[in-house]
Write a protein that holds these residues in place. Structure first.
Motif, short mmCIF file in Angstrom:
data_model
loop_
_atom_site.label_atom_id
_atom_site.label_comp_id
_atom_site.label_asym_id
_atom_site.label_seq_id
_atom_site.Cartn_x
_atom_site.Cartn_y
_atom_site.Cartn_z
N GLN A 1 -4.04 12.71 27.77
CA GLN A 1 -2.74 12.40 27.21
C GLN A 1 -1.76 13.55 27.39
O GLN A 1 -0.58 13.35 27.66
CB GLN A 1 -2.89 12.06 25.72
CG GLN A 1 -3.64 10.76 25.46
CD GLN A 1 -3.86 10.49 24.00
OE1 GLN A 1 -3.47 11.30 23.14
NE2 GLN A 1 -4.47 9.37 23.68
N ARG A 2 -2.26 14.78 27.24
CA ARG A 2 -1.42 15.95 27.46
C ARG A 2 -0.95 16.02 28.91
O ARG A 2 0.22 16.32 29.19
CB ARG A 2 -2.20 17.22 27.10
CG ARG A 2 -1.46 18.52 27.35
CD ARG A 2 -0.21 18.63 26.52
NE ARG A 2 0.48 19.89 26.75
CZ ARG A 2 1.69 20.17 26.28
NH1 ARG A 2 2.34 19.28 25.55
NH2 ARG A 2 2.25 21.33 26.54
N TYR B 1 1.73 13.50 29.49
CA TYR B 1 2.99 13.95 28.89
C TYR B 1 3.67 14.99 29.79
O TYR B 1 4.89 14.92 30.02
CB TYR B 1 2.71 14.54 27.52
CG TYR B 1 3.90 15.21 26.89
CD1 TYR B 1 4.92 14.46 26.29
CD2 TYR B 1 4.03 16.60 26.89
CE1 TYR B 1 6.02 15.07 25.73
CE2 TYR B 1 5.13 17.22 26.32
CZ TYR B 1 6.12 16.46 25.74
OH TYR B 1 7.21 17.07 25.18
N GLU C 1 -9.84 12.63 26.17
CA GLU C 1 -8.69 11.75 26.01
C GLU C 1 -7.44 12.54 25.61
O GLU C 1 -6.34 12.26 26.09
CB GLU C 1 -8.99 10.68 24.97
CG GLU C 1 -10.00 9.64 25.44
CD GLU C 1 -10.29 8.59 24.38
OE1 GLU C 1 -9.79 8.77 23.24
OE2 GLU C 1 -10.99 7.61 24.68
N GLN C 2 -7.61 13.52 24.74
CA GLN C 2 -6.47 14.34 24.34
C GLN C 2 -5.92 15.13 25.53
O GLN C 2 -4.70 15.26 25.70
CB GLN C 2 -6.89 15.28 23.21
CG GLN C 2 -7.18 14.57 21.90
CD GLN C 2 -7.68 15.51 20.83
OE1 GLN C 2 -7.81 16.71 21.06
NE2 GLN C 2 -7.94 14.98 19.64
#
Length: 321
Positions: free
Chosen positions: A197-198, A201, A193-194
């Motif tokens: 999200q990166r 972005y 998930e991180q």
């Protein structure tokens, strides 16, 4: 002799009677302290009414009073269950409870001692209540919605223990443990998930940069369009001439002595010409005498005479010098 014997016997009997009276007196009442409740049994049969704090009469020698602690008790219970998505979940609960003083008679009849209440009622009912609460949540929800899990557990436990005369005051979840496989899966999911999200972005940042480039290009095109319209309008040639002069100055070069408009089209960019460069060229050109050894008249002399006869403006004085 007989008289003294009788007196001694009488004293002994009196002492025995006094001792029996004291013994009967001490066994004729019971004191229930604050935080306690008693159950009176006569010949092994429990009486209906509980003995609350204070002094109570009882029949000596054939009655018995069992005293129960009705203050808050703490008991830690381990529990294990499966979640809604069939993940093994282990937990440990701290339960604060107390016995209902009014129902201690029923507790005495059905459960017996306080240790029996804990081992035979509270422990198994805690296990069952946790199974009910855990089955309503997935393993992930058991972590993220821990308060809801505890609330479901409290409701289930209170409903089960209330009929036993046990009042649950509070519960605390000491620990929640999952299998190692599930813990690793949760960690991998968080990492994924991180990373996602990166990536989102970075994509948004690139999109914003592209939009900024588009906006800059549109702004530049609009500026060029407005400039073109200005140049096509009346007076546009003057703008070009001014821009050329400003560019010359900003370039650090010396301004020319003469400004000549080149061509018949007056809207063209002005041609800047330095007369000093012409003077240098004129000095390097050989004179008519040097170029003609036979002392014949040079055709350049005619051109010079003709140029001298022209009325030149004052700014062309550098050519004659």
């Amino acid at each position: 002799m007989n008289k003294q014997t009788n007196q001694s016997l009488t004293a002994i009997i009196g002492g025995i009677i006094a001792a029996l009276l004291l013994l009967v007196g001490f066994n004729s009442y019971v004191v229930i302290n604050p935080g306690e409740a008693g159950v009176l049994s006569i010949l092994g049969k429990a009486q209906e009414d509980a003995l609350l704090e204070g002094i109570h009469y009882k029949i000596p020698f054939i009655s018995k009073v069992d005293v129960y602690d009705v203050t808050v008790q703490k008991f830690e219970v381990p529990a294990q269950s499966a979640t809604k998505d069939l993940q093994d979940l282990k937990a440990s609960f701290a339960i604060n409870f107390r016995l209902d003083p009014v129902q201690v008679v029923d507790i005495r009849r059905k459960q017996g001692t306080l240790s029996n209440v804990v081992s035979k009622v509270i422990a198994p009912q805690t296990q069952e209540s946790f199974k009910v609460a855990a089955a309503r949540k997935t393993a992930e929800e058991a972590i993220t919605k821990r308060d809801e899990l505890k609330e479901d557990f409290d409701i289930a436990l209170n409903n089960r223990l209330d009929k036993y005369g046990i009042l649950v005051l509070d519960t605390s979840v000491i620990d929640l443990n999952f299998t190692k496989e599930f813990a690793q899966a949760v960690e991998d999911k968080q990492i994924a998930e991180q990373r996602a999200q990166r990536a989102v972005y970075i994509a948004r940042e690139a999109e914003q940069e592209a939009q900024a480039d588009i906006n800059r290009a549109k702004g530049k095109a609009e500026a060029q369009r407005l400039l073109a319209e200005t140049l096509r309008a009346q007076g546009g040639s003057l703008v070009l001439q001014k821009e050329a002069i400003e560019a010359w100055r900003q370039g650090g070069s010396q301004m020319p002595n003469v400004l000549i408009l080149g061509g018949e089209n007056k809207s063209s960019i002005p041609f800047l010409f330095n007369l000093g460069d012409l003077a240098d060229i004129d000095e390097e050109r050989p004179s008519p005498e040097e170029a003609s050894p036979l002392d014949e008249p040079s055709p350049f002399e005619t051109e010079e005479d003709e140029s001298s006869s022209l009325d030149l403006p004052p700014s062309y004085g550098n050519l004659q010098e």
